[in-house]
Scaffold this motif. Structure first.
Motif, PDB file in Angstrom:
ATOM      1  N   CYS A 118      -4.105  -7.582 -89.997  1.00 39.47           N
ATOM      2  CA  CYS A 118      -5.228  -8.217 -90.696  1.00 39.47           C
ATOM      3  C   CYS A 118      -5.090  -8.080 -92.207  1.00 39.47           C
ATOM      4  N   CYS A 119      -4.591  -6.930 -92.670  1.00 35.27           N
ATOM      5  CA  CYS A 119      -4.310  -6.787 -94.108  1.00 35.27           C
ATOM      6  C   CYS A 119      -3.343  -7.869 -94.559  1.00 35.27           C
ATOM      7  N   ARG A 120      -2.284  -8.039 -93.801  1.00 39.22           N
ATOM      8  CA  ARG A 120      -1.276  -9.051 -94.134  1.00 39.22           C
ATOM      9  C   ARG A 120      -1.878 -10.448 -94.102  1.00 39.22           C
ATOM     10  N   TYR A 121      -2.668 -10.744 -93.086  1.00 39.02           N
ATOM     11  CA  TYR A 121      -3.307 -12.054 -92.980  1.00 39.02           C
ATOM     12  C   TYR A 121      -4.166 -12.337 -94.217  1.00 39.02           C
ATOM     13  N   ILE A 122      -4.949 -11.346 -94.617  1.00 39.08           N
ATOM     14  CA  ILE A 122      -5.845 -11.503 -95.763  1.00 39.08           C
ATOM     15  C   ILE A 122      -5.056 -11.719 -97.047  1.00 39.08           C
ATOM     16  N   GLU A 123      -4.052 -10.897 -97.271  1.00 43.70           N
ATOM     17  CA  GLU A 123      -3.326 -10.933 -98.541  1.00 43.70           C
ATOM     18  C   GLU A 123      -2.364 -12.112 -98.649  1.00 43.70           C
ATOM     19  N   LEU A 124      -2.072 -12.769 -97.523  1.00 42.27           N
ATOM     20  CA  LEU A 124      -1.213 -13.952 -97.557  1.00 42.27           C
ATOM     21  C   LEU A 124      -1.996 -15.255 -97.665  1.00 42.27           C
ATOM     22  N   ASN A 125      -3.309 -15.170 -97.794  1.00 46.38           N
ATOM     23  CA  ASN A 125      -4.107 -16.388 -97.930  1.00 46.38           C
ATOM     24  C   ASN A 125      -3.615 -17.309 -99.037  1.00 46.38           C
TER      25      ASN A 125
END
Length: 233
Positions: A118-125
């Motif tokens: 989820c961290c990765r998902y958020i920061e790759l927006n």
């Protein structure tokens, strides 16, 4: 149609998204972003909230927040944070009315299997939106603060899964960079989005079963197995 009930649990991370009303612009310039982050820092301390990741886009916000022992504090925290941004924007534009959609979306995240995903998902927006080629180029997410330990971002909390990547801070950052650079599978992307949209859980079937037993609620959104993990020590 009835709204899906929001599941909020103490001491679990929650993936939160709040959008501008009718997808209107929320952040028009650097000062707007900076002001929101200042409020975020102040209010997380006031409400005892941990912030593991964030990304501010022009018309919406992603947060990964842990409410600690008081689950009810999360909704109050989001209410005050949204109200401050609304007052600021209305004063700036000499207007009145709402800034945000009436109800933010949230999804309880299974720490062991999905927290880093989820961290990765958020920061790759910003990368998915084709605003930047690399997450490190975007100034309004936690990725740059996490990787470069930017001054003024000492308030950003390190989640236990990030800490568990390695014994030293430098190696943790190196391994997290490698993890973020891995492609997110289409299946994982759909699953995280669906859980958030339906205010359901981001986790495996076993996690869903555990939450159902604890809360007595029937959880509709089921897991898709563990995401590809970051390299561990």
């Amino acid at each position: 149609m009835p709204r899906n009930g929001r599941v909020v649990l103490p001491n679990y991370p929650h993936h939160i998204v709040q959008r501008g009303h009718n997808r209107q612009v929320v952040f028009a310039g650097d000062e707007d972003y900076s002001r929101y982050l200042s409020d975020l820092q102040e209010l997380k301390e006031a409400f005892g909230i941990k912030i593991y990741a964030y990304c501010l886009m022009s018309n919406h916000v992603h947060l990964l927040a842990d409410p600690g022992d008081s689950a009810s504090g999360l909704s109050q925290f989001m209410k005050v944070l949204a109200a401050r941004a609304t007052r600021y924007r209305n004063k700036l534009e000499g207007r009145s009315g709402t800034l945000w959609e009436g109800r933010y979306k949230s999804s309880v995240v299974e720490s062991n299997n999905y927290l880093l995903a989820c961290c990765r998902y958020i920061e790759l927006n910003p990368v998915r939106a084709c605003m930047v080629a690399d997450a490190s180029e975007y100034p309004w997410s936690s990725y740059r603060a996490r990787i470069y330990q930017s001054s003024g971002h000492e308030w950003l909390d390190e989640d236990p899964c990030f800490i568990g990547l390695a014994d030293t801070p430098s190696l943790r950052r190196e391994r997290y960079v490698d993890f973020v650079r891995q492609a997110i599978s289409a299946e994982e992307l759909r699953f995280i989005r669906a859980a958030l949209q339906r205010n359901q859980l981001t986790g495996t079937d076993r996690f869903v079963d555990e939450v159902e037993r604890v809360t007595g609620l029937r959880i509709e959104c089921r897991g898709q197995g563990r995401p590809r993990a970051a390299m561990k020590k």
